[in-house]
Each structure stands twice: as C-alpha cells, then as structure tokens.
Design an enzyme around this catalytic site. Structure first.
Site, PDB file in Angstrom:
ATOM      1  N   SER A  83       0.817  -1.210   0.000  1.00 15.03           N
ATOM      2  CA  SER A  83       0.000   0.000   0.000  1.00 15.03           C
ATOM      3  C   SER A  83       0.847   1.255   0.000  1.00 15.03           C
ATOM      4  O   SER A  83       2.028   1.243   0.339  1.00 15.03           O
ATOM      5  CB  SER A  83      -0.958   0.075   1.195  1.00 15.03           C
ATOM      6  OG  SER A  83      -1.700  -1.119   1.347  1.00 15.03           O
ATOM      7  N   ASP A 122       5.635 -15.577  15.285  1.00 12.74           N
ATOM      8  CA  ASP A 122       6.871 -16.311  15.584  1.00 12.74           C
ATOM      9  C   ASP A 122       6.592 -17.800  15.507  1.00 12.74           C
ATOM     10  O   ASP A 122       5.621 -18.299  16.095  1.00 12.74           O
ATOM     11  CB  ASP A 122       7.380 -15.982  16.993  1.00 12.74           C
ATOM     12  CG  ASP A 122       8.329 -14.802  17.015  1.00 12.74           C
ATOM     13  OD1 ASP A 122       8.600 -14.220  15.944  1.00 12.74           O
ATOM     14  OD2 ASP A 122       8.784 -14.436  18.121  1.00 12.74           O
TER      15      ASP A 122
END
Length: 822
Positions: free
Chosen positions: A262, A337
């Site tokens: 974007s 993670d």
C-alpha cells in the site's frame, strides 16, 4: 444425397436452437438475482425508514434516523451486491469450503480449523463495546433481511454461483463479521513464510551469504544470528527431504512477498496549494473479480463517513468524514513467531517447556467433504500456539525429527477489540481522536495515515508482541519453544507503536518502507515491504513546495522505476556501446539492440513501451543466474527480483560479488560475464514467448492486471465472462504498483496492486475522489460488475460527496426500506 444434406441442416439447426434455448434459460435464471435498486419495501428489523441512494457508479448512500438502521442498510446492500463473496469468506474462515467444493479444498479447511479463528472470533464478541455489538447485530439483520427476500421470492438463489454449488446459506451472525476481520489478518500476514525461507537458506549457506540473498533493509544492521542447526541439542538434526506442495485451492494465506502492501501520504496546510490538508491512500491486495473493496457512504449520528468497505463487516476501512480522513497501509509489524516444540519421547502428547514437559491441549473437529466421508482432525495447541502440520508452508523441511512447529501470533486471541476500534475510527472527528480510537486495535497490524482540517499524522496500530531482548533468533527464524527467553511476554503498550504527528516538513507518508530504527525487541520488524518506492515518493514530494489534489494523483499513478534507474547502470556498466558491429539476426546484434533501447530509457514502466519488458526479463534472468548454483532447487522460492541483493552483488558489498562465479565451472566468471549471459537468456525467452522485433514489444501485453473470479476464474468458457483483464503500466517497484506473478507461463502478469484509491482534499472535501479496480456488483451480468475498472485502468476516479442532494441528483435508483407494521 440431397435428403442427407437437408437432414444435416435440420440437425445442425436443432442443435443451434437447443444451445440458444439453454443459454437463454441460463441467462434467465442467472439474471433473476440481479438486484432491483429503485423500489420501496417493507422490512422487519428497522425502527424508521432507511433511504439507500445509489449514484451513477452504483455507490450506495445510506441515510437513516438511527445508526442501527444505517448499519442495517449497509448489511442489506452488501448482501444485494456481494452475497457470494461474503458467503465464500465466511466459509473460508469457518473451514467449511470442502462441504461445497470437495476434497480439493481440504488442506485450506484444515489450516483454518487449526488456527481456530472462528472460535476465537466467537469469544471476542464479549469484548466489543455496546456500540459495536449494536452495529454488528444491526448489520447482520440487514444481511438476513435480504436473504429472506431471496428465499421468499426465489431471486435466482441470490447469486448465479449458487446454481453451480450449494445454495445452503445460514443466517448471518455478528460473529461472522468478527471472523472476516480475522481472515483479513491471515491474508495480510507474511512473517511466517519469511521465517521458513530464512531457516531453509541458513541451512544451505554461510551467514554472510544469507545476508546477501535475504538482505536487511538498508540502514542499521542486525547482530548476527545463530546457525539454525546449532539451536538443537546433541547430534546434527535430521530434516525431512520433501517437495514443497502447490498451494491448495482457495488457500487464504499469501505467498511470500504478497502479504499486502500500500501507499499512503498526507500534506499539512502549509504544503497544500489550497491551504487545506491533503491525504492519498491506495491499499494493495491481490486482485479479484469482484474486488474485495466496496464503496459506500454511511450517515451516522457522528456525521457522514464515506470510502471503502469490505463486504461482511460494518466498517468503512479507508475514507473520510466531513473533516477527518484516514488511510491504511500494511505495517509489516512482525507479529508472528514460529516455535520449535520438543516432543516427549515417552509421550508425544507432551512438549518441553521451561518448566518441564507439559500436555498438549487437544480437541477434535470434523471436516465434512462433499461426496466423501468426513474427516476428523485433532487440533493441538501448546502454550505458544497451534501446532501446524509439517506439510504446510514447507515446515517439514526445517523441523527435525522428534519436534513439531507451533505458531505464536497476535491474531490468535479472544481479547480482540479491533472491530470496536474500527467503529470508533469512523466516528473520530480529529487526528488525535483517531489515534485514541485505534488504541484497542489488535490485528492485522496497519499503518494509519490521517488528516483533519489542520493536522496530519501517521500511527502504527496493532498489538506489538513482547519479546525478550535475549531471544535467541529475534523472531527471524524458528526458535526453541522450551527456552524461556524465546517466549512472548505481555504485549508492548500502544504508546510504543511508532507515531508521527504534524512533522516539521509538512509531509509524511508510507510505502511499506522501514519507518523506525529502534533496537530489538522494540524494533517493530526486520522485514519490510519496500526499499524502492519510498525513494521515488521522496523525490516527488520534495520536488514541489506545495501540493494539490492533482499532484497527489500524479504520485499515485507514477510508473517510474527507481530500481531500473539504479540497477541498469550497475549491471550493464561494461556492456553499454561495446562490441564490434554484428549482422542482423545474430545474438550479438540482438544484445546490442536491447542495450541501445535500455540506454535511452528513463525507467518509466509504461504499458506501451518495450523497454520495461526487456529490463524485467533481463533482471529476472540475472537473479536466477546468480543464485541457482548456490541454492539449487531452493532458488525456486525466490520468485521476484530483490533489488538490494542485486545491488549488493554488483557493488561487491561485503564480498557479495562472489555470487557471480559459477561454483561448478572451472573458470572464474565475472559479474559482467553473468550480466551478458543473463541478457542472452532474456532475449531468448522473449523470442520464444513474444516474437517480433524488440521495438514492437509492449509491456502491457504481459503486465496485464488479472482480476480473477475466486472459483470460476479457471473454468473453461466461464472464465471469459467472469475474469477481468486490463493492460497496465507500473511494476514491482513503482508507486503505481503492479506486483507481478513471478511464476507460471507469464511471470509478468499483474496480480497484486491498488484495488482501491482515494484522494481527500480538506480545502474542498466534496472534491475528494475514489475508485476501485472492478465495480460495485459481484454479479457478472450486472453493468456494475466492471464499470469502475475502466476508470481505474486509466487512472481516473469517481467523485463521492457527503451531500445527499448531489447523490440524489445522479441516482440510478433509490431503495426505501420502511418498517414492517407489527
């Protein structure tokens, strides 16, 4: 013989007549679901009349006495125009696609069930504020009011696709909207894929070469990481030898490099020619037909709000009110993670934790499959998050025997008030109110660009994980989940999220670039989405003392590639205007002609020019030549050129020019040798795939924006009716971003870009402009299926005013919903 011919003619005529009759029947049935926009209807679920005024672009202006009635109207129009899209998104997040499509979507359903997003969304309903719960309930009532009409009046099953697939549609519920916001989080998440790739590369290359091919964003570097294999105790670990599977059908998780992008920028009054603030925003997502975006205007008690909504949610995600505008870009916050989980060799239902072995939480779930027996899955969660199977994301390649892989992710929580934050943002009147409203936002993380009448600001929203400064891998590769330092603590406070208010220069912006340089663990991210577009943006912003709406549009549509301007002089340094004269048709002459064209090119990725295609083919072939001998089959994972890597090699940063030498050959190749051979590779590809003279090549013939129907887009015959194709300028690294596919027969196909554009000028708010990449309707027979797409392709816009009289003056239909008498 004459009779035979006569009967043949009659037979052919009968077949043609039958085909026409079948097509007429198909058209009739499909057309029954085309919405009627100019009508008055008695409708249960509202307290007062609701007026839905659709302008000439089919953009609804929803006017009502109460906010609940306005949200009801939004649900009603979303269902009118995008029912199939909404039901597909709901089935995706529920993990129920296989009930409709059979075993081909089984892996997609398995992923969503393992993430358990729908259950988490159901749990998050209790954490929304009263205003948001009321909006969700009213929105669901609006959707269901239209579903009731479809059922009672047999309106072509609501959408043509339901004639081909199951038309069983359960009522919409508030939890469905919360779940779709979580689905957007899946579609914008890319850190997991980066961790997997970095781990795979670290197993194949020394650390200094990993830094080359997976370079840190320019700026202060990061301390060295441990060797991935060294994270395991004892003997060298054994990893699976497996092929990466093709992405399953309707897989919602993006490929690496496709996790949203974007542009967003703003100018303060002192940098605006008209003396009011300016804001431009164009969020980038994968193209689809119809677009994920739906333009709408809501008249709320806090004032009118207008802009881009996403069907399924009662939100304007990007847009403006009378005096406040907000745009979104992907923040690239590292909110995922992967954790290695050591299984108990004596009990595989336990994993090692800092406090010893602990049980894995398990729960069964049944996946129903069309025309097949159901499948029972056992969902497994460790204290770090859900365990993902080894055949997803290539995890088996980096998971040693006796271990599993779990995922920590801010999205995976019930305590998620992101929807409430979005509702609050729509009601904000100033930048500071907007920042405050987003405090409870969790995921997907975004960068908000905001402007009110006199202030501009940028704020990262979304929960930042609380990592330990002693984390072994800093979240860049999977880390042992039994080591306390690797585990997440309490999230960082909202005040730690980067924030920029009223900068002294009067202009701020974001192109998914690196925005802060704080040390780990407050760093925000090591992986960013852009290091190139930001350079062009800075030049365009600094080239003018003051800006206008038109100069912001010009920047959004800018197709000059800083990458091309940087790399070509480096890569071709010893090739320009060299070599002896060569006859036409020889490889030497073809090379000279190509270099001659590129030498006079300004880097503009214009759809009508040959140079962008020659350049893109050359640099793509060059990266492949550089990495394939060192990485072998792993080179296939690098589908797009990394400009920082190529620049490191050709500037010989930290000895990176070693990539130019082919390991398997006896000779020592120079970078000039590789550049020359790669150019020959490129010209051979062009001759085999494009043909004709180089001067006649056209970038737009290959860089076509392909807006594909999610289900019917590959079906023979139907695809020509449901897919939308447009020749486009721009490329991977231009502000007019058109990210190429990177794979397949045409790797330059434009598949990811600005499906929504908005320009807001607060010196004259009603002059603000909007556009989406397709059209408002999801019905292929509607004239509004692709009418905005042609404006979008030409870089044009449609105006959207908060003045209801202007909307009525150009109305193509007015729907009046009135309460049904009790």
């Amino acid at each position: 013989m004459g009779k035979f011919i006569l009967w043949m003619i009659r037979g052919i005529a009968a077949l043609v007549g039958l085909a026409v009759a079948v097509l007429a029947l198909v058209y009739y049935l499909a057309s029954q679901s085309l919405p009627e926009y100019d009508v008055t209807r008695e409708t249960p679920g509202i307290t007062a009349p609701v007026e839905i005024v659709r302008n000439n672009a089919n953009i609804p202006h929803i006017l009502g006495e109460k906010d609940s009635d306005v949200f009801f109207g939004l649900g009603y129009v979303h269902a009118q125009d995008r029912l199939w899209q909404m039901m597909m998104m709901r089935r995706t997040v529920q993990g129920r696609l296989s009930e409709m499509f059979g075993a081909r979507t089984l892996k997609t359903d398995e992923l969503m069930r393992r993430l358990d997003l729908y259950s988490l969304a159901r749990g998050s309903l209790q954490y929304q504020d009263d205003d948001t719960r009321a909006a969700l309930e009213a929105y669901a009532s609006g959707v269901n009011a239209y579903l009731a009409r479809v059922n009672s009046e047999a309106l072509g099953r609501g959408a043509p696709e339901f004639f081909l697939f199951s038309n069983e549609i359960s009522p919409w519920q508030p939890v469905d909207s919360l779940a779709i916001l979580k689905l957007m989080g899946v579609q914008l998440a890319g850190q997991l894929e980066d961790e997997v790739l970095r781990a795979r590369v670290s197993l194949a290359l020394p650390e200094e070469r990993v830094r080359d091919v997976l370079p840190d964003m320019p700026g202060t570097g990061v301390a060295s990481l441990p060797d991935y294999a060294a994270l395991f105790d004892g003997a060298a670990p054994r990893f699976a030898n497996m092929d990466i599977q093709e992405r399953p059908t309707l897989w919602p998780s993006p490929k690496r490099g496709f996790a949203g992008a974007s542009n967003g920028w703003a100018a303060a009054p002192n940098r605006s020619a008209a003396g009011g603030t300016l804001l431009a925003n164009d969020p980038h997502l994968g193209f689809s037909a119809p677009s994920i975006w739906y333009l709408a205007r809501l008249e709320l008690s806090s004032g009118g709000v207008i802009g881009g909504s996403i069907p399924g949610m009662p939100l304007i995600m990007a847009g403006r009110t009378d005096g406040f505008g907000f745009g979104i870009t992907s923040s690239y916050l590292d909110d995922q993670d992967l954790h290695l989980e050591k299984l108990n060799p004596d009990n595989v239902d336990e994993v090692l934790t800092p406090d010893g072995f602990k049980p894995i939480t398990t729960r069964g779930t049944i996946l129903r499959i069309k025309d097949e027996a159901p499948v029972t899955l056992t969902l497994q969660w460790t204290p770090n998050g859900p365990i993902l199977p080894s055949d997803m994301y290539g995890l088996g390649l980096i998971t040693p025997v006796g271990h599993a892989m779990s995922l920590s992710w801010t999205l995976l929580t019930e305590k998620d008030r992101s929807m409430s934050a979005g509702i609050g943002l729509m009601r904000a009147a100033t930048v500071m109110e907007g920042i405050a409203a987003a405090a409870d936002y969790v995921s997907p993380s975004l960068t908000l660009t905001m402007a009110d009448n006199d202030t501009i600001a940028m704020k990262v929203i979304g929960q930042m994980p609380g990592r330990n400064s002693r984390h072994q891998t800093q979240g860049r590769i999977p880390s042992p989940g039994w080591v306390k330092d690797n585990l997440w603590g309490a999230p960082l406070s909202y005040s730690a999220n980067p924030e920029f208010v009223q900068p002294s220069g009067g202009i701020l912006g974001n192109t998914n670039n690196k925005i802060i340089d704080r040390p780990f663990p407050a760093h925000m991210s090591f992986n960013w989405g852009d290091s190139q577009r930001i350079q062009r943006w800075k030049r365009l912003m600094q080239a003018r003392e003051v800006h206008t709406r038109d100069s912001f549009i010009e920047a959004q549509l800018d197709s000059v590639s800083v990458t091309a301007r940087t790399l070509l002089p480096l890569v071709g340094a010893d090739l320009w205007f060299t070599g002896e004269a060569a006859p036409v048709g020889t490889p030497e002459r073809d090379r000279q002609d190509a270099l001659g064209l590129l030498a006079n090119w300004n880097g503009e990725m214009n759809e009508h020019m040959p140079e962008p295609l020659i350049y893109s083919t050359w640099i793509r072939a060059l990266q492949n030549r550089l990495i394939r001998d060192e990485l072998g089959p792993l080179a296939k994972a690098f589908t797009h050129v990394d400009p920082v890597f190529v620049e490191r090699v050709y500037r010989d940063i930290e000895g990176a020019s070693i990539w130019c030498d082919v390991i398997q050959s006896a000779a020592t190749e120079s970078c000039t040798d590789i550049a020359r051979v790669a150019l020959d590779d490129a010209l051979l590809w062009l001759s085999e795939n494009a043909g004709g003279k180089q001067e006649s090549l056209r970038w737009g013939d290959y860089h076509q924006a392909v807006h594909k129907h999610a289900v019917l887009g590959d079906v023979p015959f139907l695809k020509w009716f449901v897919n939308i194709r447009q020749s486009t300028s721009g490329g991977d690294n231009t502000l007019l971003r058109g990210l190429t596919a990177g794979t397949g027969k045409n790797p330059f196909q434009n598949v990811h870009g600005a499906a929504y554009r908005g320009i807001y000028d607060f010196s004259d708010p009603d002059s603000s402009l909007f556009v989406t990449s397709t059209g408002q309707s999801g019905h292929p027979l509607s004239r509004h299926y692709d009418d905005l797409g042609e404006l979008w392709r030409r870089g044009e816009f449609t105006p959207m005013s908060l003045d209801p009289e202007l909307a009525r003056a150009a109305a193509v239909g007015v729907t009046r919903l009135v309460p049904r008498p009790k």
